[in-house]
Design a protein around this motif. Structure first.
Motif: not given
Length: 378
Positions: A67-84
């Motif tokens: 889920l983090v990888e798929e999100t980071a492909k589009t927006c790493m800010t959102t993926a970072f929030n997801l990691w948090c």
């Protein structure tokens, strides 16, 4: 197997739909206006993608990393929030606290609440880099906590976050604290090169009462060893996603200006090969019986991910040429995102220290420091 593949395909379709509907339309607002992707988290929760009850731990890790990888492909800010958020979920899932597990965890998983990590300073403390910022005093029913955490991300009025405080030289506690707690003062920070949509705040504890029902563990030293593998593992796909997006962009630019990009030293094929090796190493870690036993391998894979992401993002800028130098370009955003990954705890310096102190791993190739340093500074 057919039913499993059908289930995975359906899950992937849900992920794609949520990202396309709630993240992609506002990527520029997230990057430039510090817009927080609230709807993304709400839809993740409603879809059941964060659900962990009766799910094997390895499957939870695998699904979260994907889920983090798929999100980071589009927006790493959102993926970072997801990691948090995933890191905070790990804290609660590993805790024996019935209030947090029964009352807070379901809301964190169903989209009702969100959470941050709060462990940047403690992770540096355990590596011998910093002193703990927070102090705790035992009082009836809980603790009084004082001090300030310089930066905690993915926060908001209805968010929670992890925190570790020293009671004395021998004892440290870890708690999950709501941002609405009395005597907790939050000051937003937006002066970063990128990822200003990460909802990052300085958190000052002015004598915050932390009741026992918020305590994740009264032995933080032992608890950190349980949670840090997932903490680190969920960061790796941040780099995988940005690297994949950079490769796709390079491939789209192959015919630019008469095909002269083919003379550049780093090509999509080389990056794709390195990404394949890194993904395989990550998959092997997820499949491990006990990630705590693979801690040194995990550190090296995380470090390799940083260097590959920097290499791919920089190569993307070279292939884009002048178009990449525009303020709103995706390739320049990914370059700034790669700079953030270099400084995300554990930072490159932090990782280099830990890996040099550890035995050489067998699951991932060691990066070439001179080349990597050149690419980061370029």
């Amino acid at each position: 197997m057919k039913n499993r593949n059908a289930a995975e395909s359906a899950r992937d379709e849900r992920i794609t739909t949520i990202i396309q509907d709630t993240v992609k339309p506002i990527v520029r607002k997230i990057d430039e206006e510090a817009c927080y992707p609230l709807e993304f988290f709400q839809e993740l929760g409603k879809s059941g993608l964060l659900h962990s009850q009766d799910v094997p731990e390895q499957e939870v890790l695998r699904a979260g990393a994907h889920l983090v990888e798929e999100t980071a492909k589009t927006c790493m800010t959102t993926a970072f929030n997801l990691w948090c958020h995933l890191a905070a979920l790990t804290y609660v899932r590993k805790s024996a606290n019935p209030f947090l597990r029964e009352r807070i965890l379901p809301r964190l998983e169903n989209g009702g609440l969100r959470a941050g990590t709060g462990l940047s300073n403690p992770m540096k403390y355990y590596a011998g880099l910093e002193r703990l910022c927070l102090r705790a005093e035992r009082v009836p029913g809980g603790y009084i906590v004082t001090g300030q955490l310089p930066s905690v991300s993915n926060l908001g009025s209805d968010h929670w976050f992890g925190a570790i405080a020293a009671v004395d030289e021998q004892c440290r506690i870890m708690a999950l604290v709501p941002c609405s707690a009395d005597n907790l003062v939050l000051k937003e920070k937006r002066n970063y090169l990128g990822l200003n949509g990460s909802a990052t705040y300085a958190c000052e504890f002015r004598g915050v009462f932390v009741p026992e029902e918020w305590i994740l563990s009264e032995d933080a030293d032992h608890f950190v060893k349980q949670i840090r593998p997932a903490f680190l593992l969920y960061q790796i796909p941040l780099g995988l996603g940005v690297t994949e997006a950079s490769i796709q962009a390079i491939e789209r630019m192959q015919g630019k200006q008469g095909g002269c990009n083919r003379y550049l030293p780093v090509q999509a094929e080389e990056l794709a090969d390195e990404l394949f090796v890194l993904r395989k190493a990550t998959d092997r870690l997820i499949a491990s019986a006990d990630l705590q036993d693979r801690w040194h391998d995990l550190l090296q894979v995380r470090l390799t991910a940083v260097y590959l992401t920097s290499k791919a993002a920089y190569a993307g800028m070279l292939h884009a040429g002048g178009a990449g130098y525009l303020q709103h370009s995706d390739v320049s955003r990914r370059l700034r995102e790669s700079f953030f990954l270099v400084n995300l705890t554990p930072t490159v310096k932090h990782l280099e220290k830990l890996t040099k102190e550890a035995p050489a791993p067998s699951c991932c190739p060691v990066p070439d420091p001179p080349l990597s340093t050149l690419q980061i500074e370029a």
